[in-house]
Design an enzyme around this catalytic site. Structure first.
Site, PDB file in Angstrom:
ATOM      1  N   LYS A 264     -18.213 -39.429 -29.168  1.00  0.00           N
ATOM      2  CA  LYS A 264     -16.930 -38.878 -28.720  1.00  0.00           C
ATOM      3  C   LYS A 264     -16.899 -38.917 -27.201  1.00  0.00           C
ATOM      4  O   LYS A 264     -17.768 -38.352 -26.544  1.00  0.00           O
ATOM      5  CB  LYS A 264     -16.760 -37.427 -29.209  1.00  0.00           C
ATOM      6  CG  LYS A 264     -15.592 -36.666 -28.542  1.00  0.00           C
ATOM      7  CD  LYS A 264     -15.451 -35.230 -29.062  1.00  0.00           C
ATOM      8  CE  LYS A 264     -14.396 -34.446 -28.262  1.00  0.00           C
ATOM      9  NZ  LYS A 264     -14.227 -33.047 -28.731  1.00  0.00           N
ATOM     10  N   ASP A 269     -10.743 -32.655 -21.750  1.00  0.00           N
ATOM     11  CA  ASP A 269     -10.026 -32.062 -22.874  1.00  0.00           C
ATOM     12  C   ASP A 269      -9.309 -30.793 -22.424  1.00  0.00           C
ATOM     13  O   ASP A 269      -9.911 -29.727 -22.336  1.00  0.00           O
ATOM     14  CB  ASP A 269     -11.012 -31.754 -24.014  1.00  0.00           C
ATOM     15  CG  ASP A 269     -10.317 -31.130 -25.219  1.00  0.00           C
ATOM     16  OD1 ASP A 269      -9.072 -31.185 -25.281  1.00  0.00           O
ATOM     17  OD2 ASP A 269     -11.039 -30.598 -26.099  1.00  0.00           O
ATOM     18  N   LYS A 276      -5.654 -25.200 -23.767  1.00  0.00           N
ATOM     19  CA  LYS A 276      -6.748 -24.240 -23.726  1.00  0.00           C
ATOM     20  C   LYS A 276      -6.485 -23.178 -22.658  1.00  0.00           C
ATOM     21  O   LYS A 276      -5.789 -23.450 -21.684  1.00  0.00           O
ATOM     22  CB  LYS A 276      -8.051 -24.970 -23.343  1.00  0.00           C
ATOM     23  CG  LYS A 276      -8.633 -25.857 -24.412  1.00  0.00           C
ATOM     24  CD  LYS A 276      -9.917 -26.520 -23.901  1.00  0.00           C
ATOM     25  CE  LYS A 276     -10.507 -27.433 -24.960  1.00  0.00           C
ATOM     26  NZ  LYS A 276     -11.004 -26.726 -26.147  1.00  0.00           N
ATOM     27  N   ASP A 287     -16.794 -33.146 -22.233  1.00  0.00           N
ATOM     28  CA  ASP A 287     -16.420 -33.407 -23.624  1.00  0.00           C
ATOM     29  C   ASP A 287     -16.666 -34.876 -24.013  1.00  0.00           C
ATOM     30  O   ASP A 287     -16.218 -35.337 -25.051  1.00  0.00           O
ATOM     31  CB  ASP A 287     -14.949 -33.014 -23.843  1.00  0.00           C
ATOM     32  CG  ASP A 287     -14.659 -32.584 -25.268  1.00  0.00           C
ATOM     33  OD1 ASP A 287     -15.618 -32.293 -26.005  1.00  0.00           O
ATOM     34  OD2 ASP A 287     -13.469 -32.555 -25.642  1.00  0.00           O
ATOM     35  N   ASP A 346      -5.660 -29.671 -29.899  1.00  0.00           N
ATOM     36  CA  ASP A 346      -6.992 -29.435 -29.332  1.00  0.00           C
ATOM     37  C   ASP A 346      -8.100 -29.868 -30.296  1.00  0.00           C
ATOM     38  O   ASP A 346      -9.261 -29.912 -29.914  1.00  0.00           O
ATOM     39  CB  ASP A 346      -7.132 -27.952 -28.972  1.00  0.00           C
ATOM     40  CG  ASP A 346      -8.282 -27.698 -28.012  1.00  0.00           C
ATOM     41  OD1 ASP A 346      -8.840 -28.674 -27.469  1.00  0.00           O
ATOM     42  OD2 ASP A 346      -8.612 -26.512 -27.808  1.00  0.00           O
ATOM     43  N   GLU A 348      -8.984 -32.770 -31.161  1.00  0.00           N
ATOM     44  CA  GLU A 348      -8.726 -34.179 -30.856  1.00  0.00           C
ATOM     45  C   GLU A 348      -9.938 -35.077 -31.086  1.00  0.00           C
ATOM     46  O   GLU A 348      -9.801 -36.263 -31.346  1.00  0.00           O
ATOM     47  CB  GLU A 348      -8.258 -34.311 -29.397  1.00  0.00           C
ATOM     48  CG  GLU A 348      -9.352 -34.374 -28.316  1.00  0.00           C
ATOM     49  CD  GLU A 348     -10.201 -33.108 -28.237  1.00  0.00           C
ATOM     50  OE1 GLU A 348      -9.739 -32.054 -28.710  1.00  0.00           O
ATOM     51  OE2 GLU A 348     -11.338 -33.170 -27.722  1.00  0.00           O
ATOM     52  N   ARG A 350     -12.138 -35.312 -33.486  1.00  0.00           N
ATOM     53  CA  ARG A 350     -12.219 -35.892 -34.838  1.00  0.00           C
ATOM     54  C   ARG A 350     -11.210 -37.030 -35.005  1.00  0.00           C
ATOM     55  O   ARG A 350     -11.435 -37.960 -35.773  1.00  0.00           O
ATOM     56  CB  ARG A 350     -12.014 -34.779 -35.875  1.00  0.00           C
ATOM     57  CG  ARG A 350     -10.676 -34.114 -35.818  1.00  0.00           C
ATOM     58  CD  ARG A 350     -10.652 -32.752 -36.506  1.00  0.00           C
ATOM     59  NE  ARG A 350     -11.297 -31.709 -35.704  1.00  0.00           N
ATOM     60  CZ  ARG A 350     -11.424 -30.444 -36.090  1.00  0.00           C
ATOM     61  NH1 ARG A 350     -10.986 -30.062 -37.271  1.00  0.00           N
ATOM     62  NH2 ARG A 350     -12.010 -29.559 -35.305  1.00  0.00           N
TER      63      ARG A 350
HETATM   64  N1  BES Z   1     -14.137 -30.093 -27.081  1.00  0.00           N
HETATM   65  C1  BES Z   1     -13.791 -28.988 -27.897  1.00  0.00           C
HETATM   66  C2  BES Z   1     -15.012 -28.249 -28.444  1.00  0.00           C
HETATM   67  C3  BES Z   1     -15.935 -27.617 -27.427  1.00  0.00           C
HETATM   68  C4  BES Z   1     -15.796 -26.299 -27.071  1.00  0.00           C
HETATM   69  C5  BES Z   1     -16.979 -28.351 -26.886  1.00  0.00           C
HETATM   70  C6  BES Z   1     -16.663 -25.728 -26.149  1.00  0.00           C
HETATM   71  C7  BES Z   1     -17.839 -27.772 -25.974  1.00  0.00           C
HETATM   72  C8  BES Z   1     -17.694 -26.471 -25.605  1.00  0.00           C
HETATM   73  C9  BES Z   1     -12.953 -29.467 -29.078  1.00  0.00           C
HETATM   74  O1  BES Z   1     -12.124 -30.545 -28.828  1.00  0.00           O
HETATM   75  C10 BES Z   1     -12.060 -28.337 -29.469  1.00  0.00           C
HETATM   76  O2  BES Z   1     -11.225 -27.981 -28.694  1.00  0.00           O
HETATM   77  N2  BES Z   1     -12.275 -27.803 -30.655  1.00  0.00           N
HETATM   78  C11 BES Z   1     -11.492 -26.720 -31.156  1.00  0.00           C
HETATM   79  C12 BES Z   1     -11.086 -27.029 -32.561  1.00  0.00           C
HETATM   80  C13 BES Z   1     -10.018 -26.104 -33.105  1.00  0.00           C
HETATM   81  C14 BES Z   1      -8.717 -26.324 -32.377  1.00  0.00           C
HETATM   82  C15 BES Z   1      -9.859 -26.398 -34.579  1.00  0.00           C
HETATM   83  C16 BES Z   1     -12.349 -25.460 -31.093  1.00  0.00           C
HETATM   84  O3  BES Z   1     -13.563 -25.554 -31.303  1.00  0.00           O
HETATM   85  O4  BES Z   1     -11.806 -24.400 -30.812  1.00  0.00           O
HETATM   86 ZN    ZN Z   2     -12.741 -31.822 -27.342  1.00  0.00          ZN
HETATM   87 MN    MN Z   3     -10.274 -30.010 -27.996  1.00  0.00          MN
END
Ligand code: BES
Ligand code: ZN
Ligand code: MN
Length: 498
Positions: A264, A269, A276, A287, A346, A348, A350
């Protein structure tokens, strides 16, 4: 790294000056060669240990300035604890501890690589050199001044004294390629997002051509033609164009199916329209740690001329809010033909992986696929920063990764997959939706990727907790960890090289 202390190997002998480092196991047990080399100073160590209550406990040190009976200006005794079976990861760590204990002002350093139970073998010496070098890594290319009290770059030379110098040099030659891979991965993670956007990231991946890696870049037009609606939807709100980089290392037998590593690479992000909160959003420059690991791994495999065929593929995008950004409610069509309802922009990572995984699987028919992604905050809640979450459709691959993790210290913890979780991402309007709600957040994310994998053996590593460090450790003082390069290099070396 360029001006850090030079590292080399030499025979075990009393140095003519500088700092001398030796090891003591529990009970201040010194190895026989160490004792002989210290001569009368061995007594001094025993006396100093008593008055300082130094017992040889792992991680403790005894520091003796101007030791009587030695030409060294300083003698540092590092505790190594119990003698029973030390894993490679313990020696890597110990190398880091040594680098950390030696003052950066020291110009000549000699480290006697003998533990209480005998001399460290060539492979172990290389592991210690790796740890010492990883600890010395700094990322300061954007600092124009040094603050008072900041440790400057260490200058001078560190000689690791070993029984068989030639064997240690040979083992280090191989391990140095792994170090270079880790350094590259860390550099990429540490770079700011205004410098390292998708096109620039792809350019850095293309530099692996110098090592004999074949590199192909897919631009937006090429991805459109392939029907990669999931990946392109994520990048459409950014002024930075998306890319995919595909790296090929053909070191194995011609025609044998390649191993595939997929990363990824969300260069930044913001969350997109589902934006966020501001706190710590700057961390989202990391990310792309999965993609960084894949590039670092390909560098390592090529650098040590691994006898294996391997593919590295990374999906590079920037997730931004904008008039053209994708919306919650949008439905996109992935390259596989499956449709996806966007619930949260968010989620994204996947979406990016869906298209890259499908592309790699159908084009290369790999022996297995391993993807790495900073995918979910939920995996940090579950496992913290010491284990990556592992999801696999194949027990053998899962066991191999677990083993390589314990050996390298880049550990993985298997999490479940199953139809109960899979149904949580069914959608009212499309084939699936891109989030499954709060519970089991890391699992439903893995199930989502799984829908693009088919029958190929596959493991997904959620490295949101391990990709960048909140504090410093024995082997890393910088932010980007380079996590996964050593793990996957070891997996390849132990299980898949011909
Ligand atoms: N890049 C983030 C996950 C992340 C969070 C990585 C903190 C490193 C540190 C990912 O894209 C994300 O935002 N995931 C969301 C998913 C949710 C919207 C279903 C999350 O984990 O809150
Ligand atoms: Zn992300
Ligand atoms: Mn995200």
């Amino acid at each position: 790294m360029a001006d850090s202390r030079k590292l080399g190997f030499g025979p075990i002998a009393a140095p003519a000056g500088g700092v001398l480092v030796v090891f003591a196991d529990d009970g201040v047990k010194l190895g026989p060669k160490t004792k002989r080399l210290l001569g009368s100073a061995a007594d001094l160590v025993a006396r100093a240990a008593k008055s300082e209550r130094f017992t040889g406990k792992s991680g403790s040190t005894l520091d003796i300035v101007a030791p009587d009976g030695l030409k060294a200006t300083r003698l540092i005794v590092i505790g190594t604890g119990k003698a029973d079976d030390r894993k490679p990861s313990d020696l890597v760590k110990l190398g880091g501890v040594v680098q950390g204990r030696v003052p950066s002002s020291a110009t000549e350093v000699t480290v006697v690589l003998e533990l209480g139970n005998g001399a460290v073998k060539a492979e172990g010496a290389a592991d210690m050199a790796l740890g010492a070098s990883m600890r010395a890594y700094t990322f300061d290319r954007y600092k124009t001044k040094r603050k008072d009290g900041d440790e400057g770059p260490s200058k001078g030379r560190m000689t690791l004294a070993v029984a068989d110098v030639a064997a240690a040099r040979k083992a280090w030659g191989v391990k140095q390629a792994v170090l270079e891979g880790v350094v590259l991965a860390r550099d990429l993670v540490n770079e700011p997002p205004n410098v390292l956007y998708p096109v620039e990231f792809a350019r850095r991946a293309a530099q692996l051509r110098k090592l004999g890696v074949g590199v192909e870049i897919l631009d937006v037009k090429a991805m459109r033609k392939l029907g990669m609606g999931a990946l392109l939807g994520v990048g459409q709100g950014s002024t930075q164009e998306s890319r995919i980089a595909i790296m090929r290392w053909n070191g194995g037998k011609k025609g044998t199916p390649p191993l595939a590593f997929i990363g990824k690479g969300v260069c930044f992000d913001t969350g997109g329209i589902s934006i966020k909160p501001a706190a710590n959003m700057e961390d989202m420059k990391g990310d792309m740690a999965g993609a960084a690991c894949v590039v670092g791994l390909m560098h390592a495999l090529a650098g040590r001329k691994a006898k294996v065929n391997a593919i590295g593929a990374i999906g590079l995008v920037e997730n931004m809010p904008d008039g053209n950004a994708q919306r919650p409610g949008d439905i996109v069509t992935s390259m596989s033909g499956q449709t996806i309802e966007i619930i949260n922009t968010d989620a994204e990572g996947r979406l990016v992986l869906a298209d890259v995984v499908h592309y790699v699987n159908t084009r290369f028919r790999p022996k297995f696929m391993i993807d790495l992604a900073t995918l979910t905050g939920a995996i940090i809640v579950a496992l913290g920063q010491d284990y990556a979450g592992m999801f696999a459709n194949d027990d053998k691959l899962s066991e191999q990764l677990t083993k390589a993790g314990l050996e390298t210290g880049e550990r993985v913890w298997r999490m479940p997959l199953g139809p109960e979780y899979d149904k949580l991402i069914d959608s009212k309007f499309a084939d699936m939706k891109n989030t499954g709600g709060r519970s089991g957040g890391s699992i439903t994310a893995a199930q989502f990727i799984g829908r693009f994998v088919g029958k190929t053996p596959w493991a997904h590593l959620d490295i949101a907790g391990t990709g960048f460090a909140s504090g410093s450790s024995d082997i890393n003082r910088s932010w980007g960890s380079g996590w996964g390069v050593r793990l996957l290099d070891r997996l390849v070396a132990e299980e898949y090289e011909s």
